[in-house]
Enzyme design. Structure first.
Site, PDB file in Angstrom:
ATOM      1  N   ASP A  20      17.184  25.255 -26.234  1.00  0.00           N
ATOM      2  CA  ASP A  20      17.720  26.360 -25.457  1.00  0.00           C
ATOM      3  C   ASP A  20      17.199  26.332 -24.032  1.00  0.00           C
ATOM      4  OD1 ASP A  20      19.142  29.107 -25.568  1.00  0.00           O
ATOM      5  OD2 ASP A  20      17.193  29.566 -24.676  1.00  0.00           O
ATOM      6  N   GLU A  69      21.375  22.525 -25.101  1.00  0.00           N
ATOM      7  CA  GLU A  69      22.093  23.725 -24.679  1.00  0.00           C
ATOM      8  C   GLU A  69      22.081  23.721 -23.153  1.00  0.00           C
ATOM      9  OE1 GLU A  69      22.810  27.731 -23.299  1.00  0.00           O
ATOM     10  OE2 GLU A  69      20.757  26.974 -23.347  1.00  0.00           O
TER      11      GLU A  69
END
Length: 695
Positions: free
Chosen positions: A329, A371
């Site tokens: 992330d 991501e």
């Protein structure tokens, strides 16, 4: 299992020795004094030599004493195999050779300890995947993404609904927002307070291990989010840093006043301009901490090597619980550089390569997913390009495919889609795109001005149109979306909404309009067909398989009311799901159509993600076509992205090398592609050779 998470949620061993030895402030690094390097100086630092590898291997062998000799030798082989990637990745971020040697002296024992602790069942899975390294690229791989609480209430509850996933053919399950977040607003779970604990509302780490074992027994891999850029302000490191601990403070970007933050902020974009303007937050003692996303998410200082060591140690600890895929992330933000937007810096890619090398040494069955929601020229490098070719992440989100689908459906025009995706960089054959039509987040209109100009459109105007259309504000729009974080200064706006509501199903059901319902179902199935046939691993978002609509109950929750993304995060409706086999229901029709597409994908060797694709000239502005080439013959995918019938010209078949073909979705027998073929509104056809491919 593992260490005491209450003592240090990221590192079960004390990080103080490495942090003191390698703290940039203590070593006089300009990164700490000036807040990061001011220019990307790429001169190669001194090299780590063969003696360093020999010393590392000796250390590892000592650490692994008592293990079966074959295990020890296997670790040593992997250490030698991925040592060059590790050393190459560490070179630029940690330039001083003594700094890197000290890092390695701390890192190698951690890797050996993680391998020693790895359960035998996972070591066997590593070997299985080493023999089939393309396991995540297979046409049989279908991904499913869900919030645990929204899907089943708890980790234990997930196991009760695995039959539903298996009915779809799911073999990859992304369990979102799993690790313990801060109390209250946690950015949907992405402000992690403890990386080694589960959100207590969902269960325990033992629950996760049991679920991973159950999923593995059913042939389903497990993905979780691993936040690289920041921790919660409530994280143990941040708490110690706030109290004045210099070792903990060195793991974050902290400044005594606004002098350096002001210089950085001159070139930093705002991620959440309405709710979290700016990129820095002042602490009660007057210091400033870097907070890219929210005031309660403190950015980690990856120029401090102790951050690298502690984060990979924690990632491997989670891998030993049974995690197969780590969604990295906010990976694009982890390296800061003055005078830039501090995104996608070269050192980001170096660090990812080094992290991957560590994972390959200890747990080669684990893969990384980037991501990185960035432009197409910046995205491909996360799969590895140049000297890092195929040495970074194994998966990366294909944001552009999603955006172009929604753009083409709104405009009933595929010219921009064809231009933008035809110029998309090719990926390494050992990787796969993560393809999706929507996710837990909002939709940002990542359309390049130059691509819009290539078809005679104005980029800003087109992006504004898409927001207006999908917010349901444009005349004739079928969508029921909501705006997210409109930026009054730039006019930019993003969109929230479930797939079904954005595709027109909510409005059609409210109006009781059967033809409109038919068109909405067509859009839903068309979008899924697009991601299923691309060279990637398709990800289905929870509820899309039964046409779940927007959930506006979030407006009654003070914590969530300001975040429209909760409109497309409804609880799973298991009553509707129970009717998934009933063709008289809308949900049943969506489920049956999607299951038919997934079955066709599984039977198509051409859809293995290692084989790339070529986008074809559709011969009109309503069709989108591409070919997946394979030694057994090509697969031609043709899509009608309009609500009107379109004619497929024979030139498409010729470009694909097909003269006679059959559609494997409907399997209605052979057809000649030499003539004109009519495609119904939102129809998709997957043509394969009915005979030897044309020459």
């Amino acid at each position: 299992m593992g260490g005491d998470s209450s003592a240090d949620p990221i590192g079960h061993q004390s990080a103080a020795p490495l942090a003191v030895a390698l703290d940039p402030a203590r070593s006089g690094s300009r990164a700490a004094v000036a807040g990061g390097r001011s220019a990307p100086r790429r001169r190669r630092p001194p090299e780590i030599g063969p003696n360093d590898l020999a010393a590392a291997e000796a250390t590892a062998r000592d650490r692994l004493a008592g293990l079966a000799q074959r295990d020890v030798e296997l670790f040593a082989l992997r250490l030698r195999r991925f040592w060059p990637d590790l050393i190459d990745g560490l070179a630029a971020p940690y330039g001083r050779i003594e700094q890197r040697r000290e890092l390695l002296r701390e890192l190698v024992p951690r890797l050996a300890d993680a391998y020693r602790a790895r359960p035998e069942s996972l070591k066997l899975l590593d070997l299985e995947r080493s023999l089939a390294p393309d396991w995540f690229q297979s046409p049989s791989m279908i991904g499913y993404v869900c919030y645990v609480d929204r899907f089943a209430g708890s980790l234990a509850g997930v196991a009760d609904h695995l039959d539903h996933l298996e009915a779809l053919g799911v073999r990859y399950l992304h369990l979102m927002a799993l690790l313990r977040p801060r109390p209250g607003d946690s950015d949907g779970g992405y402000a992690v307070a403890d990386y080694r604990a589960i959100d207590p509302r969902l269960g325990s780490m033992n629950d996760l291990e049991r679920l991973c074992q159950t999923l593995h027994e059913r042939g389903i891999s497990v993905c979780v989010d691993f936040v690289l850029n920041h921790t919660a302000a409530e994280h143990a490191w941040a708490q110690r840093a706030a109290e004045g601990d210099p070792v903990a403070a060195a793991r974050y970007w902290m400044f005594p006043d606004r002098t350096i933050p002001n210089r950085y902020e001159a070139t930093l974009p705002e991620v959440f301009p309405d709710t979290a303007p700016g990129s820095f937050t002042q602490l009660p003692d007057g210091r400033w901490v870097w907070t890219t996303f929210n005031r309660f998410q403190w950015d980690l200082n990856w120029s401090n090597p102790s951050v690298f060591v502690e984060m990979i140690d924690t990632l491997l600890w989670l891998a030993n619980r049974g995690i197969d895929v780590f969604r990295l992330d906010a990976v694009a933000f982890i390296w800061k550089r003055l005078g830039t937007d501090s995104q996608n810096q070269p050192e980001v890619h170096d660090l990812v390569m080094a992290l991957r090398a560590c994972a390959r040494i200890v747990a080669p069955g684990v893969v990384f997913k980037a991501e990185a929601i960035v432009g197409k020229d910046q995205l491909a490098p996360y799969l590895g390009s140049g000297r890092r070719f195929a040495r970074e992440c194994d998966l990366a989100y294909h944001n552009s495919l999603m955006v172009q689908f929604w753009s083409a459906v709104a405009t009933r025009d595929t010219r921009l889609m064809t231009v933008a995706l035809a110029s998309f960089p090719k990926k390494p054959a050992t990787t796969a795109w993560a393809t999706y039509i929507r996710c837990h987040d909002d939709i940002g209109w990542a359309i390049a001005d130059e691509d819009a100009a290539a078809v005679g459109w104005d980029g800003p105007s087109h992006r504004a149109f898409l927001s207006t259309f999908y917010a349901g504000e444009f005349p004739g729009s079928f969508s029921r979306g909501e705006r997210f974080q409109p930026n009054l200064a730039t006019g930019d706006s993003r969109i929230s909404g479930t797939f079904a509501s954005l595709a027109g199903l909510e409005a059609a059901l409210d109006a009781g309009d059967p033809p409109a319902i038919e068109l909405a179902i067509g859009r839903i199935l068309l979008g899924h067909a697009l991601i299923l046939a691309w060279d990637g691993l398709p990800l289905l978002y929870m509820g899309d398989e039964i046409g779940l609509l927007n959930d506006r109950s979030y407006l009654a929750d003070p914590v969530r009311a300001a975040d429209s993304r909760w409109i497309h995060r409804p609880p799973m409706d298991w009553r509707l799901a129970a009717d998934r086999s009933d063709p008289s229901t809308v949900g049943g029709r969506v489920f049956a159509g999607l299951a038919r597409l997934i079955d066709a994908r599984r039977r198509s060797v051409q859809l293995h993600a290692s084989d790339g694709l070529d986008i074809l000239d559709p011969g009109g502005d309503g069709l989108f076509a591409f070919v997946r080439r394979h030694p057994t013959g090509p697969l031609l995918a043709v899509h009608n992205l309009t609500d009107r019938a379109q004619v497929m010209p024979p030139s498409i078949g010729r470009a694909a090398g097909l003269r006679r073909a059959r559609d494997i979705i409907v399997d209605d027998g052979p057809a000649s592609l030499d003539g004109l073929i009519q495609l119904a509104p939102y129809a998709v056809r997957w043509w394969v050779a009915n005979e030897a491919p044309a020459r």
